[in-house]
Design an enzyme around this catalytic site. Structure first.
Site, mmCIF file in Angstrom:
data_model
loop_
_atom_site.group_PDB
_atom_site.id
_atom_site.type_symbol
_atom_site.label_atom_id
_atom_site.label_comp_id
_atom_site.label_asym_id
_atom_site.label_seq_id
_atom_site.Cartn_x
_atom_site.Cartn_y
_atom_site.Cartn_z
ATOM 1 N N HIS A 123 0.812 -1.224 0.000
ATOM 2 C CA HIS A 123 0.000 0.000 0.000
ATOM 3 C C HIS A 123 0.845 1.273 0.000
ATOM 4 C CE1 HIS A 123 -3.577 -2.464 1.828
ATOM 5 N NE2 HIS A 123 -3.398 -2.683 0.550
ATOM 6 N N GLY A 191 -1.267 -10.161 12.109
ATOM 7 C CA GLY A 191 -1.832 -8.860 12.452
ATOM 8 C C GLY A 191 -2.626 -8.187 11.360
HETATM 9 P P1 OAD Z 1 -6.960 -3.853 10.603
HETATM 10 O O1 OAD Z 1 -7.079 -2.724 11.548
HETATM 11 O O2 OAD Z 1 -8.135 -4.138 9.737
HETATM 12 O O3 OAD Z 1 -6.638 -5.186 11.403
HETATM 13 C C1 OAD Z 1 -5.618 -5.235 12.377
HETATM 14 C C2 OAD Z 1 -5.519 -6.664 12.866
HETATM 15 O O4 OAD Z 1 -4.429 -6.747 13.757
HETATM 16 C C3 OAD Z 1 -6.761 -7.155 13.628
HETATM 17 O O5 OAD Z 1 -7.143 -8.426 13.114
HETATM 18 C C4 OAD Z 1 -6.260 -7.292 15.082
HETATM 19 O O6 OAD Z 1 -6.873 -8.359 15.784
HETATM 20 C C5 OAD Z 1 -4.780 -7.562 14.866
HETATM 21 N N1 OAD Z 1 -3.887 -7.171 15.978
HETATM 22 C C6 OAD Z 1 -4.006 -6.136 16.834
HETATM 23 N N2 OAD Z 1 -2.959 -6.071 17.671
HETATM 24 C C7 OAD Z 1 -2.138 -7.096 17.323
HETATM 25 C C8 OAD Z 1 -0.873 -7.558 17.777
HETATM 26 N N3 OAD Z 1 -0.228 -6.943 18.781
HETATM 27 N N4 OAD Z 1 -0.317 -8.637 17.175
HETATM 28 C C9 OAD Z 1 -0.965 -9.266 16.151
HETATM 29 N N5 OAD Z 1 -2.155 -8.868 15.668
HETATM 30 C C10 OAD Z 1 -2.737 -7.796 16.230
HETATM 31 O O7 OAD Z 1 -5.637 -3.619 9.742
HETATM 32 P P2 OAD Z 1 -5.220 -4.286 8.359
HETATM 33 O O8 OAD Z 1 -5.696 -5.670 8.257
HETATM 34 O O9 OAD Z 1 -3.766 -4.037 8.211
HETATM 35 O O10 OAD Z 1 -5.443 0.108 3.781
HETATM 36 O O11 OAD Z 1 -6.001 -3.374 7.333
HETATM 37 C C11 OAD Z 1 -5.808 -3.582 5.967
HETATM 38 C C12 OAD Z 1 -5.879 -2.271 5.230
HETATM 39 O O12 OAD Z 1 -7.092 -1.591 5.547
HETATM 40 C C13 OAD Z 1 -4.804 -1.267 5.612
HETATM 41 O O13 OAD Z 1 -3.591 -1.483 4.940
HETATM 42 C C14 OAD Z 1 -5.424 0.030 5.216
HETATM 43 C C15 OAD Z 1 -6.792 -0.186 5.785
HETATM 44 O O14 OAD Z 1 -7.804 0.567 5.295
HETATM 45 C C16 OAD Z 1 -5.265 1.276 3.168
HETATM 46 O O15 OAD Z 1 -5.115 2.314 3.768
HETATM 47 C C17 OAD Z 1 -5.288 1.161 1.671
#
Ligand code: OAD
Length: 248
Positions: A123, A191
């Protein structure tokens, strides 16, 4: 299914014996560095801010200053963060494998700062700036009083070099990522809520191609029922020990 904090022999054996590994990370890997995730209730960015007002090309057209200032705020916040033990463990993990690809959805640059090199920033990167007209990268905008600053060549607004909703990934990026995913023996998802395409399909593609899929996440995701092994824990609590076992 694996319980958090334990490293079953089966997982260690496959990780030690494999040559081709893909790791995909999302906002959760940076949570322990103090960078907010997107979709967590209360603390996630999208719980407080509307992505359609801040992270789309239409939003930028409508109110470039609002969008630029929001990204400036995020850049400042990330600038005060440093890579955590999860990021650092992935640098050690990379050194073990002949073929290794770290695909991150994060724009915070913390993997690179930690020392990861075989890295695909799906991204983009919030610390890079590009011309909103032709996408050319612009080196230094720190001195500009404008919000957003203007392109020194054509006078168009500059924007962060990140992928917004409704935009395609940078040319070649997806192809490079998919090449790793299709041929990997182990895919580790860390994550990420596994909701945003095209990243969300990658672990499923790896499954289809016969890879062992491991998920590290304290919360369930759409991948959870399909993953071969689960660590229901924070990345920083799992990765250092897991990596140390593999490298031992
Ligand atoms: P999310 O905020 O959707 O998900 C974060 C994930 O991390 C969740 O499943 C949590 O349970 C997990 N989590 C939290 N703390 C953690 C830890 N300490 N260790 C492991 N896991 C943990 O974020 P993304 O999946 O990255 O896109 O979101 C995907 C995309 O949506 C992002 O890149 C962004 C967003 O809109 C753009 O901006 C294009």
């Amino acid at each position: 299914m694996t319980i958090a904090g334990e490293f079953p022999r089966e997982v260690l054996e496959i990780l030690k014996a494999s040559n081709r590994v893909v790791v995909m990370t999302g906002a959760g890997i940076s949570a322990e560095s103090g960078v907010p995730t997107f979709r967590q209730a209360q603390t996630g960015l999208w719980a407080k801010y509307d992505p359609s007002q801040l992270a789309t090309p239409e939003a930028f057209q409508r109110d470039p200053k609002l969008v630029w200032d929001w990204y400036t705020w995020r850049r400042d916040l990330i600038s005060r963060s440093i890579p955590n033990r999860g990021h650092l463990a992935l640098v050690d993990l990379e050194s073990y494998y002949p073929e290794f690809t770290l695909i991150t959805q994060n724009v915070d640059g913390l993997h690179r700062q930690a020392g990861s090199t075989r890295l695909i920033e799906l991204h983009g990167n919030i610390f890079r700036t590009k011309c909103s007209r032709d996408g050319r990268l612009i080196a230094d905008t720190n001195e500009s009083p404008d919000s957003p600053p203007l392109c020194p060549d054509c006078g168009s607004f500059l924007r962060p070099d990140v992928v917004w909703f409704g935009e395609s990934l940078a040319s070649g990026t997806l192809e490079k990522a998919l090449k790793g995913v299709e041929s990997c023996q182990v895919f580790i998802s860390i994550g990420t809520s596994t909701l945003i395409e095209p990243a969300a399909s990658m672990p499923f593609l790896a499954l289809q191609k016969g890879a062992t899929v491991i998920e590290i996440n304290p919360q369930a995701t759409p991948l959870t029922p399909m993953a071969h092994h689960l660590f229901r824990a924070n990345a920083g609590d799992v990765l250092p020990g897991l990596t140390a076992e593999i490298l031992s």
